[in-house]
Write an enzyme that holds these catalytic residues in place. Sequence first.
Site, short mmCIF file in Angstrom:
data_model
loop_
_atom_site.label_atom_id
_atom_site.label_comp_id
_atom_site.label_asym_id
_atom_site.label_seq_id
_atom_site.Cartn_x
_atom_site.Cartn_y
_atom_site.Cartn_z
N LYS A 22 0.84 -1.21 0.00
CA LYS A 22 0.00 0.00 0.00
C LYS A 22 0.87 1.26 0.00
O LYS A 22 0.65 2.17 -0.79
CB LYS A 22 -0.90 0.00 1.24
CG LYS A 22 -1.48 1.34 1.58
CD LYS A 22 -2.08 1.31 2.98
CE LYS A 22 -2.50 2.68 3.44
NZ LYS A 22 -1.37 3.49 3.90
N ASN A 23 1.87 1.29 0.90
CA ASN A 23 2.64 2.53 1.05
C ASN A 23 3.46 2.87 -0.19
O ASN A 23 3.77 4.03 -0.43
CB ASN A 23 3.54 2.45 2.29
CG ASN A 23 2.73 2.57 3.57
OD1 ASN A 23 1.63 3.12 3.57
ND2 ASN A 23 3.26 2.04 4.66
N CYS A 117 -5.60 8.32 8.82
CA CYS A 117 -5.76 7.79 10.16
C CYS A 117 -5.33 8.84 11.19
O CYS A 117 -4.41 9.62 10.95
CB CYS A 117 -4.89 6.54 10.33
SG CYS A 117 -5.50 5.11 9.43
N ARG A 122 0.22 16.02 11.81
CA ARG A 122 0.92 15.61 10.58
C ARG A 122 1.58 16.84 9.95
O ARG A 122 1.09 17.37 8.95
CB ARG A 122 -0.07 14.99 9.60
CG ARG A 122 -0.54 13.63 10.07
CD ARG A 122 -1.34 12.93 9.01
NE ARG A 122 -1.62 11.56 9.40
CZ ARG A 122 -0.91 10.51 9.02
NH1 ARG A 122 0.13 10.66 8.25
NH2 ARG A 122 -1.24 9.31 9.41
N ILE A 124 3.97 19.22 7.72
CA ILE A 124 4.53 18.99 6.38
C ILE A 124 5.65 20.01 6.10
O ILE A 124 5.95 20.29 4.95
CB ILE A 124 3.46 19.03 5.27
CG1 ILE A 124 2.66 20.32 5.35
CG2 ILE A 124 2.53 17.84 5.32
CD1 ILE A 124 2.03 20.63 4.04
N ASP A 125 6.25 20.52 7.19
CA ASP A 125 7.31 21.51 7.03
C ASP A 125 8.49 20.97 6.21
O ASP A 125 9.10 21.71 5.42
CB ASP A 125 7.80 22.00 8.41
CG ASP A 125 8.22 20.84 9.30
OD1 ASP A 125 7.40 19.94 9.54
OD2 ASP A 125 9.39 20.81 9.74
N ASP A 306 4.23 0.86 11.85
CA ASP A 306 3.03 0.22 11.30
C ASP A 306 2.83 -1.21 11.79
O ASP A 306 1.83 -1.84 11.46
CB ASP A 306 3.08 0.22 9.76
CG ASP A 306 2.70 1.58 9.19
OD1 ASP A 306 2.23 2.43 9.96
OD2 ASP A 306 2.86 1.78 7.97
N ILE A 328 7.35 7.56 16.51
CA ILE A 328 6.97 8.22 15.25
C ILE A 328 5.65 9.00 15.41
O ILE A 328 5.58 10.18 15.09
CB ILE A 328 6.84 7.20 14.09
CG1 ILE A 328 8.07 6.28 14.02
CG2 ILE A 328 6.58 7.92 12.75
CD1 ILE A 328 9.37 6.89 13.55
N ARG A 398 -8.93 0.43 4.11
CA ARG A 398 -8.01 1.36 3.45
C ARG A 398 -6.73 0.64 3.01
O ARG A 398 -6.10 1.05 2.04
CB ARG A 398 -7.59 2.49 4.42
CG ARG A 398 -8.69 3.49 4.72
CD ARG A 398 -8.12 4.69 5.47
NE ARG A 398 -6.83 5.01 4.90
CZ ARG A 398 -5.74 5.31 5.58
NH1 ARG A 398 -5.78 5.38 6.88
NH2 ARG A 398 -4.60 5.57 4.97
C1 UD1 Z 1 5.15 7.33 8.70
C2 UD1 Z 1 6.17 6.24 8.94
C3 UD1 Z 1 5.92 5.16 7.91
C4 UD1 Z 1 4.46 4.70 8.06
C5 UD1 Z 1 3.46 5.85 7.99
C6 UD1 Z 1 2.03 5.48 8.35
C7 UD1 Z 1 8.53 6.44 9.58
C8 UD1 Z 1 9.79 7.22 9.44
N1 UD1 Z 1 7.50 6.83 8.84
O1 UD1 Z 1 5.33 7.74 7.34
O2 UD1 Z 1 6.79 4.08 8.13
O3 UD1 Z 1 4.14 3.79 7.04
O4 UD1 Z 1 3.85 6.85 8.93
O5 UD1 Z 1 1.96 4.97 9.59
O6 UD1 Z 1 8.46 5.49 10.33
N2 UD1 Z 1 7.33 14.98 10.26
C9 UD1 Z 1 7.60 16.32 10.47
N3 UD1 Z 1 7.58 17.16 9.39
C10 UD1 Z 1 7.31 16.74 8.11
C11 UD1 Z 1 7.04 15.37 7.92
C12 UD1 Z 1 7.05 14.51 9.00
O7 UD1 Z 1 7.85 16.74 11.59
O8 UD1 Z 1 7.31 17.56 7.18
C13 UD1 Z 1 7.36 14.03 11.40
C14 UD1 Z 1 6.02 13.35 11.65
O9 UD1 Z 1 5.21 14.10 12.51
C15 UD1 Z 1 6.42 12.02 12.24
C16 UD1 Z 1 7.77 11.73 11.59
O10 UD1 Z 1 8.24 12.98 11.08
O11 UD1 Z 1 6.63 12.11 13.62
C17 UD1 Z 1 7.73 10.72 10.47
O12 UD1 Z 1 6.83 11.18 9.49
P1 UD1 Z 1 6.83 10.65 8.00
O13 UD1 Z 1 7.83 9.58 7.83
O14 UD1 Z 1 6.84 11.80 7.09
O15 UD1 Z 1 5.37 10.07 7.95
P2 UD1 Z 1 4.80 9.17 6.86
O16 UD1 Z 1 5.39 9.41 5.54
O17 UD1 Z 1 3.32 9.24 7.06
#
Ligand code: UD1
Length: 419
Positions: A22-23, A117, A122, A124-125, A306, A328, A398
């Site tokens: 999926k990812n 979820c 979340r 996105i910086d 996950d 995470i 999902r």
């Molecule tokens: C994350 C998991 C991924 C999992 C998915 C859904 C990690 C590194 N990533 O991916 O394995 O499949 O969740 O559960 O294990 N963050 C920031 N700023 C940003 C982007 C992220 O501070 O711009 C922080 C997030 O809040 C989080 C961490 O970085 O604590 C990891 O986020 P990220 O890897 O981007 O999340 P996903 O891609 O959703």
Amino acid sequence: MDKFIINGKKRLTGEVTINGAKNAAVAILPATLLVNGVCTIENLPNISDINIYCDILKTLGVKITQIGPNTIEVDTTKISCIDAPLDMTSKFRASYYLIGALLGRCHRAVVGMPGGCQLGARPIDQHAKAFEALGATVEIGQGKIQATTDKLIGNSIYFDIVSVGATINAILAAVLAEGVTVIENAAKEPHIVDVANFLITMGADIHGAGTDIIKITGVKELHGGSYSVVPDQIEAGTFMLAAVATRGDITIKNCITKHLDPLSAKIEEMGAHVEEINGDTLRVWCDERPKKVNIKTLPYPGFPTDLQSQMGVVLATAEGTSMITESIWESRFQYTAELNKMGAQINAQGKVAIFEGVEELYGAPVAASDLRAGAALIIAGIAANGITEISHLEYIDRGYEKIDEKFRALGADIKRITE
Ligand code: UD1
């Protein structure tokens, strides 16, 4: 509203075949926007996140034809560089990959703030930092993200934290940029490698995916081609943990065993067994009550967030006191309250949960709070004594294709009812 009804205390045995990841798939679909041509994507999981993504791409003028149960043809020859539908894109996290892809193809992107979820904030910086480094202007507000540029120019991007999403988005934006982009402190997850492999198959120049430094040399255009999505590491891990939780014996086919090393090590530490049959098949079995272990979720190759909740089900009935530290997502322990309704003794505070192992769980009505929590509750229901009723299946749908059928084939008594 659908529910799963599980008559528990079943030992799972037999074989299960894993679907595409999926990812990876939720990033490969938007990545097709960078291609000027037709892509055939095989091994695509049949799950609701993929269906929504296809519907979003269709609103942008992409032609999608289903040519097999898990194969589609995506024609991106003529697309419209318009705003992505806000109501659809704000429904799930992976819609943010449209920003990198549309910036590359159209030099502008407007996408709803990502939903999905409820795992915590979340931010996105880091995504914005990558787009800006390549020359885009990013505005966030009123429930949407807008990014525009005259042209994208390669640059160095150093991420402050390891982010899967930001790493993939940076790759997407850099593939058609002018010159060289170097991403440092990149995430190394298998699905990042898979997205890079898809783009390389279509003509991109990317080196180092799977390490923490990725180098992308921009190319003028990507062409069409065929690509098969990597097997789902998390689905495979879910069945591995189901084998341990039910003291069962499951052979897991079509997985990349190397991707499961962080989990296999923990399963063996608990006293259960993992046998690699070849590079794509694993047998997992458990003859006695597993022993306590401590887990800390980390970016790959650490223990995956996950699989944290599925592991939590195993620890709920393991011998002794175990601890999970979630590093995470801050809201990923919601399932522990549901497991406590089933007789578990878990105390979750902030990033840490302490599991006092009990002999046995018993069935109860519970609700899925996110995708992986939902999978964990299914495993708990199959292991538990009595009847478990799971609501909020929309989360589970999902990300898992035919999960109830797969568990039934392994000996579970699980049925889906519509109320
Ligand atoms: C994350 C998991 C991924 C999992 C998915 C859904 C990690 C590194 N990533 O991916 O394995 O499949 O969740 O559960 O294990 N963050 C920031 N700023 C940003 C982007 C992220 O501070 O711009 C922080 C997030 O809040 C989080 C961490 O970085 O604590 C990891 O986020 P990220 O890897 O981007 O999340 P996903 O891609 O959703």
